[in-house]
Write a protein that holds these residues in place. Structure first.
Motif, PDB file in Angstrom:
ATOM      1  N   THR A 112       0.834  -1.198   0.000  1.00 31.30           N
ATOM      2  CA  THR A 112       0.000   0.000   0.000  1.00 31.30           C
ATOM      3  C   THR A 112       0.871   1.250   0.000  1.00 31.30           C
ATOM      4  N   GLY A 113       0.266   2.349  -0.402  1.00 32.33           N
ATOM      5  CA  GLY A 113       0.982   3.621  -0.404  1.00 32.33           C
ATOM      6  C   GLY A 113       0.027   4.768  -0.667  1.00 32.33           C
ATOM      7  N   VAL A 114       0.347   5.927  -0.093  1.00 31.80           N
ATOM      8  CA  VAL A 114      -0.476   7.129  -0.257  1.00 31.80           C
ATOM      9  C   VAL A 114       0.447   8.295  -0.591  1.00 31.80           C
ATOM     10  N   ASP A 115       0.000   9.158  -1.502  1.00 31.10           N
ATOM     11  CA  ASP A 115       0.791  10.344  -1.828  1.00 31.10           C
ATOM     12  C   ASP A 115      -0.151  11.488  -2.148  1.00 31.10           C
ATOM     13  N   THR A 116       0.243  12.697  -1.750  1.00 31.73           N
ATOM     14  CA  THR A 116      -0.563  13.900  -1.981  1.00 31.73           C
ATOM     15  C   THR A 116       0.298  14.972  -2.638  1.00 31.73           C
ATOM     16  N   LYS A 117      -0.225  15.585  -3.653  1.00 32.12           N
ATOM     17  CA  LYS A 117       0.469  16.675  -4.327  1.00 32.12           C
ATOM     18  C   LYS A 117      -0.532  17.793  -4.625  1.00 32.12           C
ATOM     19  N   VAL A 118      -0.019  19.027  -4.674  1.00 33.14           N
ATOM     20  CA  VAL A 118      -0.856  20.202  -4.930  1.00 33.14           C
ATOM     21  C   VAL A 118      -0.284  20.972  -6.118  1.00 33.14           C
ATOM     22  N   GLU A 119      -1.129  21.283  -7.063  1.00 25.14           N
ATOM     23  CA  GLU A 119      -0.758  22.142  -8.184  1.00 25.14           C
ATOM     24  C   GLU A 119      -1.490  23.475  -8.041  1.00 25.14           C
ATOM     25  N   THR A 120      -0.868  24.541  -8.513  1.00 29.96           N
ATOM     26  CA  THR A 120      -1.433  25.882  -8.384  1.00 29.96           C
ATOM     27  C   THR A 120      -1.776  26.453  -9.755  1.00 29.96           C
ATOM     28  N   ILE A 121      -2.967  27.007  -9.841  1.00 36.40           N
ATOM     29  CA  ILE A 121      -3.437  27.692 -11.039  1.00 36.40           C
ATOM     30  C   ILE A 121      -3.746  29.130 -10.636  1.00 36.40           C
ATOM     31  N   LYS A 122      -3.277  30.096 -11.422  1.00 33.80           N
ATOM     32  CA  LYS A 122      -3.564  31.501 -11.135  1.00 33.80           C
ATOM     33  C   LYS A 122      -4.438  32.079 -12.247  1.00 33.80           C
ATOM     34  N   ILE A 123      -5.468  32.803 -11.818  1.00 37.38           N
ATOM     35  CA  ILE A 123      -6.414  33.411 -12.744  1.00 37.38           C
ATOM     36  C   ILE A 123      -6.384  34.917 -12.546  1.00 37.38           C
ATOM     37  N   GLN A 157      -9.074  18.287  -3.755  1.00 37.23           N
ATOM     38  CA  GLN A 157      -9.368  19.472  -2.953  1.00 37.23           C
ATOM     39  C   GLN A 157      -9.152  20.720  -3.788  1.00 37.23           C
ATOM     40  N   MET A 158     -10.120  21.633  -3.751  1.00 37.18           N
ATOM     41  CA  MET A 158     -10.014  22.924  -4.420  1.00 37.18           C
ATOM     42  C   MET A 158     -10.021  24.020  -3.351  1.00 37.18           C
ATOM     43  N   ARG A 159      -8.930  24.750  -3.305  1.00 38.66           N
ATOM     44  CA  ARG A 159      -8.814  25.862  -2.355  1.00 38.66           C
ATOM     45  C   ARG A 159      -8.587  27.146  -3.132  1.00 38.66           C
ATOM     46  N   PHE A 160      -9.413  28.154  -2.859  1.00 40.66           N
ATOM     47  CA  PHE A 160      -9.368  29.415  -3.590  1.00 40.66           C
ATOM     48  C   PHE A 160      -8.871  30.521  -2.664  1.00 40.66           C
ATOM     49  N   MET A 174     -10.634  18.047   1.446  1.00 43.84           N
ATOM     50  CA  MET A 174     -10.205  16.887   0.669  1.00 43.84           C
ATOM     51  C   MET A 174     -11.350  15.876   0.623  1.00 43.84           C
ATOM     52  N   VAL A 175     -11.954  15.727  -0.562  1.00 45.06           N
ATOM     53  CA  VAL A 175     -13.138  14.893  -0.725  1.00 45.06           C
ATOM     54  C   VAL A 175     -12.914  13.904  -1.864  1.00 45.06           C
ATOM     55  N   ASN A 176     -13.819  12.930  -1.953  1.00 42.02           N
ATOM     56  CA  ASN A 176     -13.790  12.041  -3.107  1.00 42.02           C
ATOM     57  C   ASN A 176     -13.816  12.883  -4.367  1.00 42.02           C
ATOM     58  N   ILE A 177     -12.945  12.587  -5.312  1.00 39.91           N
ATOM     59  CA  ILE A 177     -12.763  13.459  -6.474  1.00 39.91           C
ATOM     60  C   ILE A 177     -14.069  13.697  -7.219  1.00 39.91           C
ATOM     61  N   ALA A 178     -14.953  12.711  -7.253  1.00 40.00           N
ATOM     62  CA  ALA A 178     -16.221  12.876  -7.971  1.00 40.00           C
ATOM     63  C   ALA A 178     -17.129  13.892  -7.288  1.00 40.00           C
ATOM     64  N   SER A 179     -16.907  14.141  -6.000  1.00 35.70           N
ATOM     65  CA  SER A 179     -17.734  15.112  -5.273  1.00 35.70           C
ATOM     66  C   SER A 179     -17.488  16.541  -5.732  1.00 35.70           C
ATOM     67  N   LEU A 180     -16.370  16.774  -6.432  1.00 29.16           N
ATOM     68  CA  LEU A 180     -16.104  18.120  -6.944  1.00 29.16           C
ATOM     69  C   LEU A 180     -17.005  18.472  -8.124  1.00 29.16           C
ATOM     70  N   ASP A 203      -5.545  26.351  -5.558  1.00 29.12           N
ATOM     71  CA  ASP A 203      -4.667  25.252  -5.162  1.00 29.12           C
ATOM     72  C   ASP A 203      -5.447  23.954  -5.333  1.00 29.12           C
ATOM     73  N   PHE A 204      -5.037  23.147  -6.297  1.00 28.97           N
ATOM     74  CA  PHE A 204      -5.736  21.906  -6.629  1.00 28.97           C
ATOM     75  C   PHE A 204      -4.928  20.743  -6.075  1.00 28.97           C
ATOM     76  N   GLY A 205      -5.417  20.174  -4.978  1.00 28.98           N
ATOM     77  CA  GLY A 205      -4.728  19.056  -4.337  1.00 28.98           C
ATOM     78  C   GLY A 205      -5.302  17.717  -4.768  1.00 28.98           C
ATOM     79  N   ARG A 206      -4.422  16.739  -4.949  1.00 30.02           N
ATOM     80  CA  ARG A 206      -4.838  15.376  -5.294  1.00 30.02           C
ATOM     81  C   ARG A 206      -4.150  14.395  -4.350  1.00 30.02           C
ATOM     82  N   LYS A 207      -4.901  13.424  -3.868  1.00 32.29           N
ATOM     83  CA  LYS A 207      -4.362  12.397  -2.976  1.00 32.29           C
ATOM     84  C   LYS A 207      -4.711  11.026  -3.538  1.00 32.29           C
ATOM     85  N   ILE A 208      -3.680  10.254  -3.888  1.00 28.90           N
ATOM     86  CA  ILE A 208      -3.911   8.909  -4.417  1.00 28.90           C
ATOM     87  C   ILE A 208      -3.618   7.877  -3.332  1.00 28.90           C
TER      88      ILE A 208
END
Length: 230
Positions: A112-123, A157-160, A174-180, A203-208
Protein backbone atom coordinates in the motif's frame (compact mmCIF):
# COMPACT_ATOMS: atom_id res chain seq x y z
CA UNK A 1 8.25 -5.41 -11.29
CA UNK A 2 7.65 -1.72 -11.89
CA UNK A 3 4.11 -0.48 -11.59
CA UNK A 4 3.24 2.56 -13.68
CA UNK A 5 0.39 4.80 -12.64
CA UNK A 6 -0.52 7.82 -14.70
CA UNK A 7 -3.27 10.08 -13.49
CA UNK A 8 -4.16 13.08 -15.58
CA UNK A 9 -6.72 15.71 -14.74
CA UNK A 10 -6.59 17.99 -17.75
CA UNK A 11 -8.84 21.04 -17.79
CA UNK A 12 -10.43 22.52 -20.87
CA UNK A 13 -9.68 26.21 -20.50
CA UNK A 14 -11.84 27.36 -23.36
CA UNK A 15 -13.97 30.23 -22.18
CA UNK A 16 -17.60 29.13 -22.23
CA UNK A 17 -19.45 32.30 -21.46
CA UNK A 18 -18.56 35.94 -21.88
CA UNK A 19 -21.61 37.65 -20.45
CA UNK A 20 -20.07 41.09 -20.21
CA UNK A 21 -18.04 42.86 -22.86
CA UNK A 22 -17.05 46.28 -21.58
CA UNK A 23 -17.39 49.06 -24.09
CA UNK A 24 -17.32 52.82 -23.94
CA UNK A 25 -20.48 54.93 -24.04
CA UNK A 26 -21.30 57.64 -26.50
CA UNK A 27 -20.13 61.16 -25.88
CA UNK A 28 -21.58 64.47 -27.10
CA UNK A 29 -21.31 65.60 -30.66
CA UNK A 30 -19.32 68.70 -29.81
CA UNK A 31 -21.56 71.15 -31.73
CA UNK A 32 -21.84 73.88 -29.09
CA UNK A 33 -21.45 77.65 -29.12
CA UNK A 34 -23.02 80.48 -31.06
CA UNK A 35 -21.98 82.43 -34.10
CA UNK A 36 -18.97 81.18 -35.97
CA UNK A 37 -17.66 79.19 -33.06
CA UNK A 38 -17.75 75.42 -32.97
CA UNK A 39 -16.04 72.68 -31.03
CA UNK A 40 -14.18 70.40 -33.35
CA UNK A 41 -15.22 66.75 -33.45
CA UNK A 42 -11.91 65.13 -34.13
CA UNK A 43 -8.25 65.75 -33.84
CA UNK A 44 -6.59 62.66 -32.36
CA UNK A 45 -3.58 63.14 -30.21
CA UNK A 46 -0.70 60.71 -30.24
CA UNK A 47 -1.32 57.25 -28.81
CA UNK A 48 0.38 57.23 -25.48
CA UNK A 49 1.39 53.93 -23.89
CA UNK A 50 1.82 53.90 -20.15
CA UNK A 51 3.39 50.67 -19.00
CA UNK A 52 2.16 48.72 -21.98
CA UNK A 53 4.60 45.87 -21.45
CA UNK A 54 2.99 42.48 -21.12
CA UNK A 55 4.66 39.95 -18.90
CA UNK A 56 4.12 36.23 -18.50
CA UNK A 57 2.24 36.58 -15.22
CA UNK A 58 -0.65 38.56 -16.64
CA UNK A 59 0.63 42.01 -15.71
CA UNK A 60 -1.26 44.88 -14.11
CA UNK A 61 -3.44 47.54 -15.66
CA UNK A 62 -2.04 48.97 -18.87
CA UNK A 63 -3.11 52.22 -20.45
CA UNK A 64 -3.35 53.65 -23.94
CA UNK A 65 -4.20 57.34 -24.17
CA UNK A 66 -5.24 59.66 -26.96
CA UNK A 67 -6.50 63.22 -27.15
CA UNK A 68 -10.02 63.68 -28.53
CA UNK A 69 -12.36 66.56 -29.43
CA UNK A 70 -9.71 68.92 -30.71
CA UNK A 71 -10.75 72.57 -30.82
CA UNK A 72 -9.64 75.32 -33.17
CA UNK A 73 -12.20 78.10 -33.78
CA UNK A 74 -12.70 81.87 -33.61
CA UNK A 75 -15.30 82.72 -30.96
CA UNK A 76 -14.76 86.51 -31.09
CA UNK A 77 -18.34 87.32 -32.07
CA UNK A 78 -20.04 84.40 -30.39
CA UNK A 79 -20.87 85.90 -27.02
CA UNK A 80 -21.08 83.35 -24.25
CA UNK A 81 -20.07 79.89 -25.35
CA UNK A 82 -20.33 76.39 -23.90
CA UNK A 83 -17.58 73.87 -24.47
CA UNK A 84 -17.83 70.18 -23.79
CA UNK A 85 -14.90 68.50 -22.04
CA UNK A 86 -15.42 64.78 -22.40
CA UNK A 87 -13.66 62.03 -20.43
CA UNK A 88 -14.15 58.54 -21.85
CA UNK A 89 -12.69 55.35 -20.43
CA UNK A 90 -12.97 52.06 -22.33
CA UNK A 91 -12.20 49.01 -20.18
CA UNK A 92 -11.61 45.76 -22.06
CA UNK A 93 -12.33 42.30 -20.61
CA UNK A 94 -9.23 40.51 -19.34
CA UNK A 95 -8.62 36.87 -18.49
CA UNK A 96 -5.18 35.26 -18.19
CA UNK A 97 -4.66 31.79 -16.72
CA UNK A 98 -1.34 30.20 -15.82
CA UNK A 99 -0.29 27.10 -13.90
CA UNK A 100 -0.19 23.30 -14.10
CA UNK A 101 -3.42 21.39 -14.62
CA UNK A 102 -2.31 17.79 -14.96
CA UNK A 103 -0.71 15.37 -12.50
CA UNK A 104 1.25 12.23 -13.32
CA UNK A 105 2.66 9.66 -10.89
CA UNK A 106 4.96 6.72 -11.55
CA UNK A 107 4.56 4.13 -8.80
CA UNK A 108 7.09 1.43 -7.94
CA UNK A 109 7.08 -1.35 -5.37
CA UNK A 110 4.42 -3.44 -3.65
CA UNK A 111 1.78 -3.23 -0.91
CA UNK A 112 0.00 0.00 0.00
CA UNK A 113 0.98 3.62 -0.40
CA UNK A 114 -0.48 7.13 -0.26
CA UNK A 115 0.79 10.34 -1.83
CA UNK A 116 -0.56 13.90 -1.98
CA UNK A 117 0.47 16.68 -4.33
CA UNK A 118 -0.86 20.20 -4.93
CA UNK A 119 -0.76 22.14 -8.18
CA UNK A 120 -1.43 25.88 -8.38
CA UNK A 121 -3.44 27.69 -11.04
CA UNK A 122 -3.56 31.50 -11.13
CA UNK A 123 -6.41 33.41 -12.74
CA UNK A 124 -5.91 37.09 -13.55
CA UNK A 125 -9.25 38.70 -14.32
CA UNK A 126 -11.37 41.83 -14.26
CA UNK A 127 -14.75 40.08 -14.44
CA UNK A 128 -16.62 37.77 -12.08
CA UNK A 129 -15.54 34.17 -12.67
CA UNK A 130 -17.14 30.91 -11.62
CA UNK A 131 -15.74 27.42 -12.05
CA UNK A 132 -17.78 24.39 -13.03
CA UNK A 133 -16.12 20.98 -12.65
CA UNK A 134 -17.26 17.97 -14.65
CA UNK A 135 -16.18 14.38 -15.39
CA UNK A 136 -13.81 14.00 -12.43
CA UNK A 137 -13.74 10.37 -11.24
CA UNK A 138 -11.42 7.68 -9.93
CA UNK A 139 -8.76 7.05 -12.59
CA UNK A 140 -9.68 3.91 -14.51
CA UNK A 141 -7.24 1.46 -16.06
CA UNK A 142 -6.77 2.19 -19.75
CA UNK A 143 -3.80 -0.10 -20.38
CA UNK A 144 -2.55 -3.26 -18.67
CA UNK A 145 -3.99 -6.51 -17.44
CA UNK A 146 -7.67 -7.10 -16.67
CA UNK A 147 -6.75 -8.62 -13.31
CA UNK A 148 -6.76 -6.81 -10.00
CA UNK A 149 -8.15 -3.32 -9.38
CA UNK A 150 -9.39 -1.49 -12.44
CA UNK A 151 -9.27 1.93 -10.82
CA UNK A 152 -7.29 3.92 -8.26
CA UNK A 153 -8.75 5.77 -5.28
CA UNK A 154 -8.40 9.53 -5.75
CA UNK A 155 -9.37 12.42 -3.47
CA UNK A 156 -9.39 16.04 -4.56
CA UNK A 157 -9.37 19.47 -2.95
CA UNK A 158 -10.01 22.92 -4.42
CA UNK A 159 -8.81 25.86 -2.36
CA UNK A 160 -9.37 29.42 -3.59
CA UNK A 161 -7.23 32.30 -2.33
CA UNK A 162 -6.93 36.03 -3.00
CA UNK A 163 -3.29 35.87 -4.07
CA UNK A 164 -2.80 39.58 -3.46
CA UNK A 165 -3.83 39.55 0.21
CA UNK A 166 -3.60 35.86 1.11
CA UNK A 167 -7.28 35.76 2.16
CA UNK A 168 -8.93 32.34 1.93
CA UNK A 169 -12.10 32.57 -0.17
CA UNK A 170 -13.31 28.97 -0.36
CA UNK A 171 -12.03 25.50 0.52
CA UNK A 172 -13.78 22.32 -0.58
CA UNK A 173 -11.76 20.16 1.79
CA UNK A 174 -10.21 16.89 0.67
CA UNK A 175 -13.14 14.89 -0.72
CA UNK A 176 -13.79 12.04 -3.11
CA UNK A 177 -12.76 13.46 -6.47
CA UNK A 178 -16.22 12.88 -7.97
CA UNK A 179 -17.73 15.11 -5.27
CA UNK A 180 -16.10 18.12 -6.94
CA UNK A 181 -18.39 17.70 -9.95
CA UNK A 182 -21.08 20.37 -9.82
CA UNK A 183 -19.85 21.69 -6.46
CA UNK A 184 -19.65 25.25 -7.79
CA UNK A 185 -22.78 25.21 -9.95
CA UNK A 186 -25.29 26.78 -9.87
CA UNK A 187 -25.05 28.45 -6.46
CA UNK A 188 -21.40 29.47 -6.59
CA UNK A 189 -19.08 30.51 -5.26
CA UNK A 190 -18.71 33.40 -7.66
CA UNK A 191 -15.36 35.15 -7.49
CA UNK A 192 -15.73 38.87 -8.11
CA UNK A 193 -12.65 40.82 -9.18
CA UNK A 194 -13.10 43.14 -6.22
CA UNK A 195 -13.01 40.16 -3.83
CA UNK A 196 -9.97 38.52 -5.45
CA UNK A 197 -8.14 41.81 -6.12
CA UNK A 198 -8.01 40.56 -9.71
CA UNK A 199 -5.74 37.61 -8.88
CA UNK A 200 -7.41 34.34 -7.91
CA UNK A 201 -5.16 31.45 -6.88
CA UNK A 202 -6.55 27.93 -7.09
CA UNK A 203 -4.67 25.25 -5.16
CA UNK A 204 -5.74 21.91 -6.63
CA UNK A 205 -4.73 19.06 -4.34
CA UNK A 206 -4.84 15.38 -5.29
CA UNK A 207 -4.36 12.40 -2.98
CA UNK A 208 -3.91 8.91 -4.42
CA UNK A 209 -4.21 5.69 -2.43
CA UNK A 210 -2.52 2.63 -3.90
CA UNK A 211 -3.79 -0.67 -2.56
CA UNK A 212 -2.08 -4.08 -2.93
CA UNK A 213 -4.54 -5.09 -5.67
CA UNK A 214 -3.51 -2.18 -7.91
CA UNK A 215 -1.39 -3.93 -10.49
CA UNK A 216 0.74 -2.82 -13.44
CA UNK A 217 -0.98 -0.59 -15.94
CA UNK A 218 -1.97 2.97 -16.80
CA UNK A 219 -4.86 4.55 -14.93
CA UNK A 220 -6.31 7.82 -16.14
CA UNK A 221 -9.11 10.31 -15.66
CA UNK A 222 -9.62 13.53 -17.64
CA UNK A 223 -11.68 16.09 -15.76
CA UNK A 224 -13.01 19.36 -17.13
CA UNK A 225 -12.71 22.78 -15.49
CA UNK A 226 -15.06 25.25 -17.11
CA UNK A 227 -14.32 28.92 -16.51
CA UNK A 228 -17.54 30.94 -16.68
CA UNK A 229 -17.26 34.72 -17.03
CA UNK A 230 -20.01 37.10 -16.07
Amino acid sequence: MKQILRILSIASLATLIMAVHASGGEGGNGDDGGGDGHQGEGGDGGDGNNGDDKNGEGGHRRFQYRSIDAISADYSAAGNIVLQARTRINVNPYLYITGNLGAEWTVNGWGTGVDTKVETIKIYHNETVTLDLEQFAAPAKIAGTKKGSQSVDLLGQMRFVNDQTGEDLFDSGMVNIASLNGMFNPSGPNFKAGKTSGLLRVDFGRKISIKPAVGPGVYENVGLIKVIRN
